[in-house]
Design a protein around this motif. Structure first.
Motif, PDB file in Angstrom:
ATOM      1  N   GLU A   5     -65.911  42.800  22.451  1.00 10.33           N
ATOM      2  CA  GLU A   5     -64.881  42.472  21.409  1.00 10.33           C
ATOM      3  C   GLU A   5     -64.494  40.906  21.622  1.00 10.33           C
ATOM      4  O   GLU A   5     -64.137  40.281  20.604  1.00 10.33           O
ATOM      5  CB  GLU A   5     -63.694  43.522  21.683  1.00 10.33           C
ATOM      6  CG  GLU A   5     -63.885  44.862  21.124  1.00 10.33           C
ATOM      7  CD  GLU A   5     -62.845  45.851  21.446  1.00 10.33           C
ATOM      8  OE1 GLU A   5     -61.759  45.376  22.033  1.00 10.33           O
ATOM      9  OE2 GLU A   5     -63.084  47.063  21.372  1.00 10.33           O
ATOM     10  N   LEU A   6     -64.399  40.670  22.865  1.00  9.02           N
ATOM     11  CA  LEU A   6     -64.033  39.289  23.149  1.00  9.02           C
ATOM     12  C   LEU A   6     -65.027  38.223  22.642  1.00  9.02           C
ATOM     13  O   LEU A   6     -64.578  37.304  22.024  1.00  9.02           O
ATOM     14  CB  LEU A   6     -63.664  38.914  24.701  1.00  9.02           C
ATOM     15  CG  LEU A   6     -62.371  39.438  25.284  1.00  9.02           C
ATOM     16  CD1 LEU A   6     -62.643  39.267  26.895  1.00  9.02           C
ATOM     17  CD2 LEU A   6     -61.304  39.060  24.922  1.00  9.02           C
ATOM     18  N   ALA A   7     -66.096  38.377  22.748  1.00  6.69           N
ATOM     19  CA  ALA A   7     -67.325  37.789  22.151  1.00  6.69           C
ATOM     20  C   ALA A   7     -67.073  37.467  20.702  1.00  6.69           C
ATOM     21  O   ALA A   7     -67.187  36.472  19.998  1.00  6.69           O
ATOM     22  CB  ALA A   7     -68.679  38.211  22.430  1.00  6.69           C
ATOM     23  N   LEU A   8     -66.710  38.693  19.924  1.00  5.29           N
ATOM     24  CA  LEU A   8     -66.674  38.823  18.518  1.00  5.29           C
ATOM     25  C   LEU A   8     -65.330  38.082  18.102  1.00  5.29           C
ATOM     26  O   LEU A   8     -65.440  37.121  17.104  1.00  5.29           O
ATOM     27  CB  LEU A   8     -66.633  40.127  17.972  1.00  5.29           C
ATOM     28  CG  LEU A   8     -67.964  40.848  17.812  1.00  5.29           C
ATOM     29  CD1 LEU A   8     -67.504  42.409  17.401  1.00  5.29           C
ATOM     30  CD2 LEU A   8     -68.676  40.389  16.721  1.00  5.29           C
ATOM     31  N   LEU A  13     -63.050  33.063  16.251  1.00  2.22           N
ATOM     32  CA  LEU A  13     -62.135  31.991  16.469  1.00  2.22           C
ATOM     33  C   LEU A  13     -62.884  30.712  16.167  1.00  2.22           C
ATOM     34  O   LEU A  13     -62.388  29.349  15.611  1.00  2.22           O
ATOM     35  CB  LEU A  13     -61.296  31.975  17.605  1.00  2.22           C
ATOM     36  CG  LEU A  13     -60.036  32.911  17.775  1.00  2.22           C
ATOM     37  CD1 LEU A  13     -59.719  33.074  19.313  1.00  2.22           C
ATOM     38  CD2 LEU A  13     -59.129  32.580  16.714  1.00  2.22           C
ATOM     39  N   GLN A  14     -63.910  30.705  16.774  1.00  2.97           N
ATOM     40  CA  GLN A  14     -64.858  29.439  16.700  1.00  2.97           C
ATOM     41  C   GLN A  14     -65.186  29.085  15.057  1.00  2.97           C
ATOM     42  O   GLN A  14     -65.265  27.899  14.828  1.00  2.97           O
ATOM     43  CB  GLN A  14     -66.414  29.561  17.257  1.00  2.97           C
ATOM     44  CG  GLN A  14     -67.204  28.850  17.444  1.00  2.97           C
ATOM     45  CD  GLN A  14     -66.604  27.616  18.342  1.00  2.97           C
ATOM     46  OE1 GLN A  14     -66.129  27.715  19.432  1.00  2.97           O
ATOM     47  NE2 GLN A  14     -66.689  26.238  17.954  1.00  2.97           N
TER      48      GLN A  14
END
Length: 116
Positions: A5-8, A13-14
């Motif tokens: 989830e954090l990676a997604l 955000l990126q």
């Protein structure tokens, strides 16, 4: 799962950050383009106003020159009129003097005749 989830979230955000950077770059380019257009327009206006100012100066100088010529002409006309009046007055005075001289001559002759 949490890491996923954090990676997604990080990827989202990126992407938003990259899109914002692209938008900022596009806005900067548009700003530079608008600044160039406005600078060119300002330069053109400055040149046109400089040309107009020079035209107005020349018109003013021409008008002054014409007024000066008219003043000189009027001054010369007045001088000529004065000379004409002086000549007429001199002529009139000479006639008066001749008339007085003639009258005096007749009186003198009359007095001489009375005395003789």
């Amino acid at each position: 799962k949490h890491l996923n989830e954090l990676a997604l979230c990080h990827d989202g955000l990126q992407q938003r950050f990259t899109a914002a950077q692209e938008e900022v770059a596009l806005l900067k380019k548009r700003l530079r383009d608008h600044k160039k257009v406005s600078d060119d327009a300002l330069l053109k206006l400055e040149q046109e106003s400089s040309i107009r100012i020079n035209e107005l100066k020349r018109e003013h100088e021409r008008a002054l020159e014409l007024k000066n010529r008219e003043l000189l002409r009027l001054s010369e006309d007045a001088r000529q009129e004065t000379l004409k009046k002086e000549a007429e007055m001199k002529h009139r005075m000479q006639r008066e003097l001749r008339k007085l001289h003639l009258e005096n001559t007749f009186r003198a002759a009359a007095i001489r005749e009375e005395l003789s």
